[in-house]
Write a protein that holds these residues in place. Structure first.
Motif, PDB file in Angstrom:
ATOM      1  N   VAL A  63      14.817  -5.727  35.266  1.00 23.17           N
ATOM      2  CA  VAL A  63      15.561  -6.832  34.669  1.00 23.17           C
ATOM      3  C   VAL A  63      14.571  -7.880  34.187  1.00 23.17           C
ATOM      4  O   VAL A  63      13.574  -8.152  34.857  1.00 23.17           O
ATOM      5  CB  VAL A  63      16.512  -7.488  35.716  1.00 23.17           C
ATOM      6  CG1 VAL A  63      17.193  -8.718  35.142  1.00 23.17           C
ATOM      7  CG2 VAL A  63      17.540  -6.491  36.213  1.00 23.17           C
ATOM      8  N   LYS A  64      14.859  -8.467  33.030  1.00 20.79           N
ATOM      9  CA  LYS A  64      14.099  -9.640  32.593  1.00 20.79           C
ATOM     10  C   LYS A  64      15.088 -10.672  32.066  1.00 20.79           C
ATOM     11  O   LYS A  64      16.165 -10.322  31.561  1.00 20.79           O
ATOM     12  CB  LYS A  64      13.024  -9.300  31.565  1.00 20.79           C
ATOM     13  CG  LYS A  64      13.510  -8.962  30.188  1.00 20.79           C
ATOM     14  CD  LYS A  64      12.333  -8.711  29.242  1.00 20.79           C
ATOM     15  CE  LYS A  64      12.826  -8.308  27.861  1.00 20.79           C
ATOM     16  NZ  LYS A  64      11.719  -8.067  26.935  1.00 20.79           N
ATOM     17  N   ILE A  65      14.708 -11.940  32.224  1.00 22.28           N
ATOM     18  CA  ILE A  65      15.563 -13.043  31.805  1.00 22.28           C
ATOM     19  C   ILE A  65      14.807 -13.844  30.759  1.00 22.28           C
ATOM     20  O   ILE A  65      13.647 -14.215  30.968  1.00 22.28           O
ATOM     21  CB  ILE A  65      15.950 -13.926  33.001  1.00 22.28           C
ATOM     22  CG1 ILE A  65      16.718 -13.093  34.016  1.00 22.28           C
ATOM     23  CG2 ILE A  65      16.766 -15.129  32.548  1.00 22.28           C
ATOM     24  CD1 ILE A  65      16.908 -13.755  35.360  1.00 22.28           C
ATOM     25  N   GLU A  66      15.456 -14.087  29.644  1.00 15.84           N
ATOM     26  CA  GLU A  66      14.900 -14.926  28.591  1.00 15.84           C
ATOM     27  C   GLU A  66      15.911 -16.020  28.315  1.00 15.84           C
ATOM     28  O   GLU A  66      16.988 -15.742  27.782  1.00 15.84           O
ATOM     29  CB  GLU A  66      14.612 -14.113  27.327  1.00 15.84           C
ATOM     30  CG  GLU A  66      13.485 -13.114  27.498  1.00 15.84           C
ATOM     31  CD  GLU A  66      13.206 -12.308  26.240  1.00 15.84           C
ATOM     32  OE1 GLU A  66      13.893 -12.501  25.213  1.00 15.84           O
ATOM     33  OE2 GLU A  66      12.283 -11.472  26.296  1.00 15.84           O
TER      34      GLU A  66
ATOM     35  N   GLU B 242      20.152  -6.343  25.944  1.00 15.16           N
ATOM     36  CA  GLU B 242      20.797  -7.570  26.418  1.00 15.16           C
ATOM     37  C   GLU B 242      22.199  -7.199  26.870  1.00 15.16           C
ATOM     38  O   GLU B 242      22.978  -6.649  26.090  1.00 15.16           O
ATOM     39  CB  GLU B 242      20.854  -8.614  25.300  1.00 15.16           C
ATOM     40  CG  GLU B 242      21.489  -9.911  25.755  1.00 15.16           C
ATOM     41  CD  GLU B 242      21.504 -10.975  24.668  1.00 15.16           C
ATOM     42  OE1 GLU B 242      22.143 -12.002  24.903  1.00 15.16           O
ATOM     43  OE2 GLU B 242      20.892 -10.765  23.608  1.00 15.16           O
ATOM     44  N   ILE B 243      22.508  -7.483  28.146  1.00 10.80           N
ATOM     45  CA  ILE B 243      23.823  -7.033  28.629  1.00 10.80           C
ATOM     46  C   ILE B 243      24.739  -8.150  29.106  1.00 10.80           C
ATOM     47  O   ILE B 243      25.917  -7.925  29.258  1.00 10.80           O
ATOM     48  CB  ILE B 243      23.695  -5.948  29.717  1.00 10.80           C
ATOM     49  CG1 ILE B 243      22.933  -6.422  30.922  1.00 10.80           C
ATOM     50  CG2 ILE B 243      23.064  -4.704  29.164  1.00 10.80           C
ATOM     51  CD1 ILE B 243      22.987  -5.425  32.058  1.00 10.80           C
TER      52      ILE B 243
ATOM     53  N   PHE C 165      18.423  -9.148  30.279  1.00  9.83           N
ATOM     54  CA  PHE C 165      18.103  -7.863  29.675  1.00  9.83           C
ATOM     55  C   PHE C 165      17.827  -6.850  30.779  1.00  9.83           C
ATOM     56  O   PHE C 165      17.243  -7.191  31.807  1.00  9.83           O
ATOM     57  CB  PHE C 165      16.849  -7.969  28.797  1.00  9.83           C
ATOM     58  CG  PHE C 165      17.018  -8.860  27.598  1.00  9.83           C
ATOM     59  CD1 PHE C 165      17.301  -8.325  26.362  1.00  9.83           C
ATOM     60  CD2 PHE C 165      16.873 -10.231  27.719  1.00  9.83           C
ATOM     61  CE1 PHE C 165      17.445  -9.139  25.246  1.00  9.83           C
ATOM     62  CE2 PHE C 165      17.008 -11.055  26.617  1.00  9.83           C
ATOM     63  CZ  PHE C 165      17.298 -10.509  25.382  1.00  9.83           C
ATOM     64  N   VAL C 166      18.230  -5.606  30.551  1.00  4.32           N
ATOM     65  CA  VAL C 166      17.971  -4.527  31.493  1.00  4.32           C
ATOM     66  C   VAL C 166      17.302  -3.393  30.723  1.00  4.32           C
ATOM     67  O   VAL C 166      17.682  -3.077  29.589  1.00  4.32           O
ATOM     68  CB  VAL C 166      19.282  -4.031  32.157  1.00  4.32           C
ATOM     69  CG1 VAL C 166      19.032  -2.828  33.034  1.00  4.32           C
ATOM     70  CG2 VAL C 166      19.908  -5.155  32.965  1.00  4.32           C
ATOM     71  N   ASP C 167      16.291  -2.787  31.349  1.00  2.95           N
ATOM     72  CA  ASP C 167      15.580  -1.660  30.751  1.00  2.95           C
ATOM     73  C   ASP C 167      16.227  -0.374  31.243  1.00  2.95           C
ATOM     74  O   ASP C 167      16.007   0.057  32.363  1.00  2.95           O
ATOM     75  CB  ASP C 167      14.107  -1.707  31.148  1.00  2.95           C
ATOM     76  CG  ASP C 167      13.275  -0.642  30.442  1.00  2.95           C
ATOM     77  OD1 ASP C 167      13.795   0.033  29.541  1.00  2.95           O
ATOM     78  OD2 ASP C 167      12.095  -0.497  30.804  1.00  2.95           O
ATOM     79  N   ILE C 168      17.057   0.208  30.381  1.00  2.19           N
ATOM     80  CA  ILE C 168      17.761   1.437  30.720  1.00  2.19           C
ATOM     81  C   ILE C 168      17.068   2.575  29.985  1.00  2.19           C
ATOM     82  O   ILE C 168      17.181   2.682  28.772  1.00  2.19           O
ATOM     83  CB  ILE C 168      19.242   1.376  30.292  1.00  2.19           C
ATOM     84  CG1 ILE C 168      19.880   0.115  30.794  1.00  2.19           C
ATOM     85  CG2 ILE C 168      19.960   2.662  30.659  1.00  2.19           C
ATOM     86  CD1 ILE C 168      20.801   0.191  31.928  1.00  2.19           C
TER      87      ILE C 168
END
Length: 101
Positions: free
Chosen positions: A88-91, A4-5, A96-99
């Motif tokens: 990227v996903k939004i909740e 979560e960024i 959130f970013v998958d790094i």
């Protein structure tokens, strides 16, 4: 790993938000509800592009004027080059970013 960024309202619509995740600098862009995330580095000489001018969904590198489409990361000047992107996903309102490093 999903991190979560930021929150959705922190990502400027049609602009960019620079975020540092550990030793990695990324930029986020929002067009409506579509959020994209790219490594904050021009493909030309790896200079940061977060200070570049954004106009009509395109960011222009402030150093050598390479231009990138923020919805795809594709380079307008050199189509074989693209910004390094991250999923990227939004909740709710959280981004959130998958790094994967």
């Amino acid at each position: 790993m999903w991190l979560e960024i930021t929150t959705l309202n922190q990502v400027p619509e049609w602009g960019v938000l620079k975020v540092n995740v550990d030793d990695l600098s990324v930029i986020l862009n929002r067009q409506g509800m579509n959020v994209t995330c790219y490594r904050n580095a021009c493909t030309h000489l790896e200079y940061p592009i977060d200070m570049g001018k954004v106009s009509r969904g395109i960011i222009t590198c402030p150093f050598h004027k390479y231009q990138y489409k923020l919805d795809t990361g594709k380079c307008v000047n050199a189509p074989s080059h693209a910004l390094e992107s991250y999923p990227v996903k939004i909740e709710g309102d959280r981004v959130f970013v998958d790094i994967d490093e």
